[in-house]
Scaffold this motif. Structure first.
Motif, PDB file in Angstrom:
ATOM      1  N   GLU A  83       0.830  -1.194   0.000  1.00 50.81           N
ATOM      2  CA  GLU A  83       0.000   0.000   0.000  1.00 50.81           C
ATOM      3  C   GLU A  83       0.872   1.255   0.000  1.00 50.81           C
ATOM      4  N   GLY A  84       0.529   2.214  -0.862  1.00 47.36           N
ATOM      5  CA  GLY A  84       1.216   3.488  -0.864  1.00 47.36           C
ATOM      6  C   GLY A  84       2.561   3.453  -1.567  1.00 47.36           C
ATOM      7  N   HIS A  85       3.226   4.603  -1.566  1.00 45.30           N
ATOM      8  CA  HIS A  85       4.542   4.753  -2.177  1.00 45.30           C
ATOM      9  C   HIS A  85       5.601   4.618  -1.087  1.00 45.30           C
ATOM     10  N   ILE A  86       6.409   3.570  -1.176  1.00 44.98           N
ATOM     11  CA  ILE A  86       7.370   3.239  -0.122  1.00 44.98           C
ATOM     12  C   ILE A  86       8.769   3.697  -0.527  1.00 44.98           C
ATOM     13  N   PRO A  87       9.456   4.481   0.316  1.00 45.35           N
ATOM     14  CA  PRO A  87      10.821   4.929  -0.010  1.00 45.35           C
ATOM     15  C   PRO A  87      11.784   3.759  -0.207  1.00 45.35           C
ATOM     16  N   LEU A  88      12.603   3.860  -1.250  1.00 43.85           N
ATOM     17  CA  LEU A  88      13.602   2.829  -1.560  1.00 43.85           C
ATOM     18  C   LEU A  88      14.965   3.294  -1.040  1.00 43.85           C
ATOM     19  N   VAL A  89      15.132   3.287   0.271  1.00 44.67           N
ATOM     20  CA  VAL A  89      16.298   3.949   0.858  1.00 44.67           C
ATOM     21  C   VAL A  89      17.114   3.049   1.788  1.00 44.67           C
ATOM     22  N   LEU A  91      14.103  -3.211  10.940  1.00 47.37           N
ATOM     23  CA  LEU A  91      13.011  -2.859  11.851  1.00 47.37           C
ATOM     24  C   LEU A  91      11.982  -1.982  11.149  1.00 47.37           C
ATOM     25  N   ALA A  92      12.446  -1.007  10.343  1.00 51.65           N
ATOM     26  CA  ALA A  92      11.523  -0.135   9.628  1.00 51.65           C
ATOM     27  C   ALA A  92      10.773  -0.903   8.546  1.00 51.65           C
ATOM     28  N   ASN A  93      11.452  -1.797   7.869  1.00 50.06           N
ATOM     29  CA  ASN A  93      10.834  -2.594   6.809  1.00 50.06           C
ATOM     30  C   ASN A  93       9.728  -3.493   7.353  1.00 50.06           C
ATOM     31  N   GLY A 146       5.924   2.015  12.571  1.00 45.13           N
ATOM     32  CA  GLY A 146       4.736   1.495  11.901  1.00 45.13           C
ATOM     33  C   GLY A 146       4.774   1.688  10.396  1.00 45.13           C
ATOM     34  N   LYS A 147       3.599   1.693   9.758  1.00 45.53           N
ATOM     35  CA  LYS A 147       3.514   1.796   8.303  1.00 45.53           C
ATOM     36  C   LYS A 147       3.981   3.153   7.785  1.00 45.53           C
ATOM     37  N   LYS A 148       3.880   4.181   8.619  1.00 45.36           N
ATOM     38  CA  LYS A 148       4.252   5.523   8.161  1.00 45.36           C
ATOM     39  C   LYS A 148       5.736   5.634   7.839  1.00 45.36           C
ATOM     40  N   LEU A 149       6.566   4.877   8.534  1.00 40.62           N
ATOM     41  CA  LEU A 149       8.011   4.939   8.333  1.00 40.62           C
ATOM     42  C   LEU A 149       8.553   3.702   7.611  1.00 40.62           C
ATOM     43  N   LYS A 150       7.675   2.964   6.968  1.00 40.17           N
ATOM     44  CA  LYS A 150       8.092   1.754   6.264  1.00 40.17           C
ATOM     45  C   LYS A 150       8.999   2.109   5.088  1.00 40.17           C
TER      46      LYS A 150
END
Length: 336
Positions: free
Chosen positions: A37-43, A193-195, A201-205
């Motif tokens: 769900e959503g646009h997830i940063p690739l970082v 942990l972020a992944n 949570g999902k906000k910092l995924k």
């Protein structure tokens, strides 16, 4: 304090890169193959690189030719980030990986021997070893890239690989390389942990991205060559197979099945190791636990075989039997 600084660097790099990624379009968008769900940063890869850069500044002598390694992962990261953003064709990525391979081999790190995989005979490669090293680098990068299919899997499996390597370096008295492996695990932990949604949570995924899997795959093969080759070798080359068993088995089995089916080995499908386990009725999170446990078991076998000095040909035979069993099982499940 060095380890604390490396961990802080990874967290800081993850936070800054995650915040700015949407501005530069460095995000993963859902499509037919991606159901998040959503646009997830690739970082995730940027986070690891920041931590490795901090390590390079704090302790540039922990690993042989560490400056060359840092240059290689910096180049691979830049190309990987551009690929994550603009979906580059294959050629620029292959060229960057080949340049990294040449620099690595010029440093004296290459596959010169396969060990005593034939009873009573040490298999040396001679000049062919340079070609085998190049293939091994491409294979390692692609293997870790392919296994990045569900939340937590790449991070967990890479931590097992680097953790097991660190234990072996420690047991054989190479404290610098042991510290370096520990630093790698610490650099991956914030991303993991972020992944998994355990940090914010999902906000910092976040996702690792091709840049991250490329850096991790290159780091793995660099450390494995350091551990198995030249006069400073601490383990037999066949032991390395157990430490990267899951990524290696996944890439090899998938490629073999695609070729036997008359398809390109690079054609995407839902036949990777995590897809096979999930097809057996397990959820994504349970699949992660199962594969993490399998990676730990395989790495433990490699460590135990090393400590017991089990014959290399015996270790190789057992590994190939396990691999054959997995190929048969995965093909059966895939074609249900």
């Amino acid at each position: 304090m060095d380890f604390v600084m490396i961990l802080i660097s990874a967290i800081g790099g993850l936070a800054v890169a995650g915040f700015t990624a949407p501005v530069f379009g460095l995000v993963d968008k859902p499509d037919a193959r991606k159901v998040h769900e959503g646009h997830i940063p690739l970082v995730g890869g940027i986070s690891v690189w920041v931590a490795m850069s901090a390590l390079q500044y704090l302790n540039p002598q922990w690993l042989p030719h560490q400056q060359v390694f840092w240059f290689c992962i910096s180049m691979l990261l830049i190309v990987g980030v551009l690929d994550d953003r603009f979906n580059l064709p294959v050629l620029p990525r292959v060229i960057a990986q080949a340049i990294a391979a040449v620099l690595m081999m010029r440093s004296g790190l290459w596959l010169a021997s396969l060990g005593e995989v034939i009873p009573g005979y040490v298999v040396t490669l001679g000049a062919v070893g340079y070609l085998i090293t190049l293939i091994a680098i491409w294979a390692s990068i692609n293997a870790f890239n392919m296994i990045d299919g569900i939340d937590g899997l790449l991070g967990a499996v890479s931590c097992v690989t680097f953790g097991a390597l660190g234990i072996l370096f420690y047991l054989h008295g190479n404290i610098g390389a042991w510290h370096w492996c520990l630093a790698l695990v610490l650099s991956i932990m914030p991303y993991l942990l972020a992944n998994l949604g355990l940090f914010g949570g999902k906000k910092l995924k976040v996702f690792m991205g091709d840049a991250g899997s490329t850096v991790i795959g290159f780091a793995a093969i660099w450390l494995l060559v350091v551990a198995t080759q030249n006069e400073d070798a601490i383990i037999a080359p066949v032991t390395a197979l157990w430490l990267i068993a899951l990524p290696l088995a996944d890439m090899s089995a998938v490629s073999l099945r695609r070729i036997l089916s008359g398809n390109s080995p690079f054609r995407p499908d839902r036949g990777h190791i995590h897809h096979i386990i999930m097809k057996c009725g397990y959820s994504s999170r349970r699949t992660l636990v199962i594969l993490f446990a399998a990676a730990v078991i395989c790495a433990s076998i490699g460590i135990v075989f090393d400590r017991l000095q089990i014959a290399e040909w015996v270790s190789l035979t057992l590994f190939l039997l396990c691999f054959a069993a997995w190929v048969r099982f995965s093909m059966k499940v895939f074609h249900r």
